[in-house]
Design a protein around this motif. Sequence first.
Motif, mmCIF file in Angstrom:
data_model
loop_
_atom_site.group_PDB
_atom_site.id
_atom_site.type_symbol
_atom_site.label_atom_id
_atom_site.label_comp_id
_atom_site.label_asym_id
_atom_site.label_seq_id
_atom_site.Cartn_x
_atom_site.Cartn_y
_atom_site.Cartn_z
ATOM 1 N N THR A 129 -6.197 4.753 -12.050
ATOM 2 C CA THR A 129 -7.479 5.139 -11.466
ATOM 3 C C THR A 129 -8.420 3.949 -11.594
ATOM 4 O O THR A 129 -8.550 3.359 -12.658
ATOM 5 C CB THR A 129 -8.097 6.361 -12.178
ATOM 6 N N THR A 130 -9.029 3.617 -10.479
ATOM 7 C CA THR A 130 -9.985 2.509 -10.467
ATOM 8 C C THR A 130 -10.809 2.648 -9.189
ATOM 9 O O THR A 130 -10.477 3.457 -8.318
ATOM 10 C CB THR A 130 -9.266 1.148 -10.575
ATOM 11 N N GLY A 131 -11.854 1.895 -9.083
ATOM 12 C CA GLY A 131 -12.799 2.052 -7.989
ATOM 13 C C GLY A 131 -12.267 1.705 -6.608
ATOM 14 O O GLY A 131 -11.236 1.045 -6.455
ATOM 15 N N THR A 132 -12.999 2.164 -5.612
ATOM 16 C CA THR A 132 -12.680 1.861 -4.221
ATOM 17 C C THR A 132 -12.694 0.353 -4.005
ATOM 18 O O THR A 132 -13.572 -0.343 -4.496
ATOM 19 C CB THR A 132 -13.717 2.532 -3.293
ATOM 20 N N GLY A 133 -11.699 -0.137 -3.285
ATOM 21 C CA GLY A 133 -11.643 -1.552 -2.955
ATOM 22 C C GLY A 133 -11.164 -2.447 -4.079
ATOM 23 O O GLY A 133 -11.298 -3.666 -4.005
ATOM 24 N N SER A 134 -10.575 -1.863 -5.125
ATOM 25 C CA SER A 134 -10.153 -2.668 -6.273
ATOM 26 C C SER A 134 -8.682 -3.064 -6.229
ATOM 27 O O SER A 134 -8.181 -3.669 -7.167
ATOM 28 C CB SER A 134 -10.434 -1.908 -7.573
ATOM 29 N N GLY A 135 -7.983 -2.705 -5.144
ATOM 30 C CA GLY A 135 -6.604 -3.146 -4.990
ATOM 31 C C GLY A 135 -5.541 -2.187 -5.486
ATOM 32 O O GLY A 135 -4.456 -2.612 -5.873
ATOM 33 N N LYS A 136 -5.831 -0.900 -5.482
ATOM 34 C CA LYS A 136 -4.832 0.088 -5.910
ATOM 35 C C LYS A 136 -3.584 0.037 -5.045
ATOM 36 O O LYS A 136 -2.472 0.194 -5.550
ATOM 37 C CB LYS A 136 -5.423 1.500 -5.889
ATOM 38 N N SER A 137 -3.754 -0.164 -3.764
ATOM 39 C CA SER A 137 -2.611 -0.135 -2.850
ATOM 40 C C SER A 137 -1.544 -1.153 -3.236
ATOM 41 O O SER A 137 -0.347 -0.879 -3.134
ATOM 42 C CB SER A 137 -3.062 -0.377 -1.412
ATOM 43 N N LEU A 138 -1.959 -2.321 -3.688
ATOM 44 C CA LEU A 138 -0.983 -3.334 -4.099
ATOM 45 C C LEU A 138 -0.104 -2.851 -5.237
ATOM 46 O O LEU A 138 1.045 -3.260 -5.358
ATOM 47 C CB LEU A 138 -1.690 -4.614 -4.537
ATOM 48 N N THR A 139 -0.629 -1.962 -6.074
ATOM 49 C CA THR A 139 0.126 -1.529 -7.251
ATOM 50 C C THR A 139 1.317 -0.652 -6.899
ATOM 51 O O THR A 139 2.208 -0.481 -7.725
ATOM 52 C CB THR A 139 -0.766 -0.804 -8.269
ATOM 53 N N TYR A 140 1.346 -0.095 -5.706
ATOM 54 C CA TYR A 140 2.557 0.620 -5.295
ATOM 55 C C TYR A 140 3.297 -0.104 -4.171
ATOM 56 O O TYR A 140 4.503 0.013 -4.047
ATOM 57 C CB TYR A 140 2.285 2.079 -4.923
ATOM 58 N N ILE A 141 2.603 -0.877 -3.363
ATOM 59 C CA ILE A 141 3.270 -1.610 -2.285
ATOM 60 C C ILE A 141 4.152 -2.728 -2.855
ATOM 61 O O ILE A 141 5.284 -2.913 -2.407
ATOM 62 C CB ILE A 141 2.243 -2.186 -1.288
ATOM 63 N N VAL A 142 3.663 -3.477 -3.830
ATOM 64 C CA VAL A 142 4.450 -4.575 -4.403
ATOM 65 C C VAL A 142 5.773 -4.068 -4.983
ATOM 66 O O VAL A 142 6.828 -4.631 -4.689
ATOM 67 C CB VAL A 142 3.630 -5.390 -5.431
ATOM 68 N N PRO A 143 5.790 -3.000 -5.795
ATOM 69 C CA PRO A 143 7.079 -2.509 -6.291
ATOM 70 C C PRO A 143 8.021 -2.013 -5.183
ATOM 71 O O PRO A 143 9.240 -2.176 -5.285
ATOM 72 C CB PRO A 143 6.704 -1.363 -7.236
ATOM 73 N N ILE A 144 7.482 -1.435 -4.126
ATOM 74 C CA ILE A 144 8.325 -0.988 -3.014
ATOM 75 C C ILE A 144 8.968 -2.195 -2.339
ATOM 76 O O ILE A 144 10.177 -2.221 -2.110
ATOM 77 C CB ILE A 144 7.511 -0.161 -2.000
ATOM 78 N N VAL A 145 8.163 -3.204 -2.021
ATOM 79 C CA VAL A 145 8.691 -4.407 -1.366
ATOM 80 C C VAL A 145 9.691 -5.098 -2.294
ATOM 81 O O VAL A 145 10.759 -5.540 -1.850
ATOM 82 C CB VAL A 145 7.548 -5.357 -0.946
ATOM 83 N N ASP A 146 9.381 -5.170 -3.572
ATOM 84 C CA ASP A 146 10.303 -5.770 -4.537
ATOM 85 C C ASP A 146 11.647 -5.039 -4.525
ATOM 86 O O ASP A 146 12.711 -5.665 -4.514
ATOM 87 C CB ASP A 146 9.691 -5.730 -5.937
ATOM 88 N N SER A 147 11.635 -3.728 -4.501
ATOM 89 C CA SER A 147 12.866 -2.935 -4.469
ATOM 90 C C SER A 147 13.680 -3.207 -3.204
ATOM 91 O O SER A 147 14.903 -3.349 -3.260
ATOM 92 C CB SER A 147 12.527 -1.451 -4.567
ATOM 93 N N VAL A 148 12.993 -3.286 -2.074
ATOM 94 C CA VAL A 148 13.690 -3.560 -0.808
ATOM 95 C C VAL A 148 14.334 -4.939 -0.837
ATOM 96 O O VAL A 148 15.473 -5.115 -0.396
ATOM 97 C CB VAL A 148 12.716 -3.436 0.386
#
Length: 96
Positions: free
Chosen positions: A23-42
């Motif tokens: 949990t963190t504020g709007t615009g703080s980059g939360k999306s990267l915290t799940y996109i990076v592991p997905i791309v890494d897995s692929v």
Amino acid sequence: MHRHQREAIDAAGAPERDSYVLTTGTGSGKSLTYIVPIVDSVLRDPEPGRIKAIVVYPMNALANSQLLELEKYLTYGMAADDRPVTFARYTGQGGR
């Protein structure tokens, strides 16, 4: 990268793969915290023709903005046939 992003990405990649909540504020980059592991897995374990992840967004606007970010980082300068990570968006709005 912010500390919360690094810690979340590390947790996602840990061998025990414990669940975590970020949990963190709007615009703080939360999306990267799940996109990076997905791309890494692929990239680490490619399975062409198979779906590796489905991401559900609460708003079409967020899905649309994330599509632009994925396009920017995962397709720029690469021919369509050379892209190791593919993705698509469905919002029910029509278009792409």
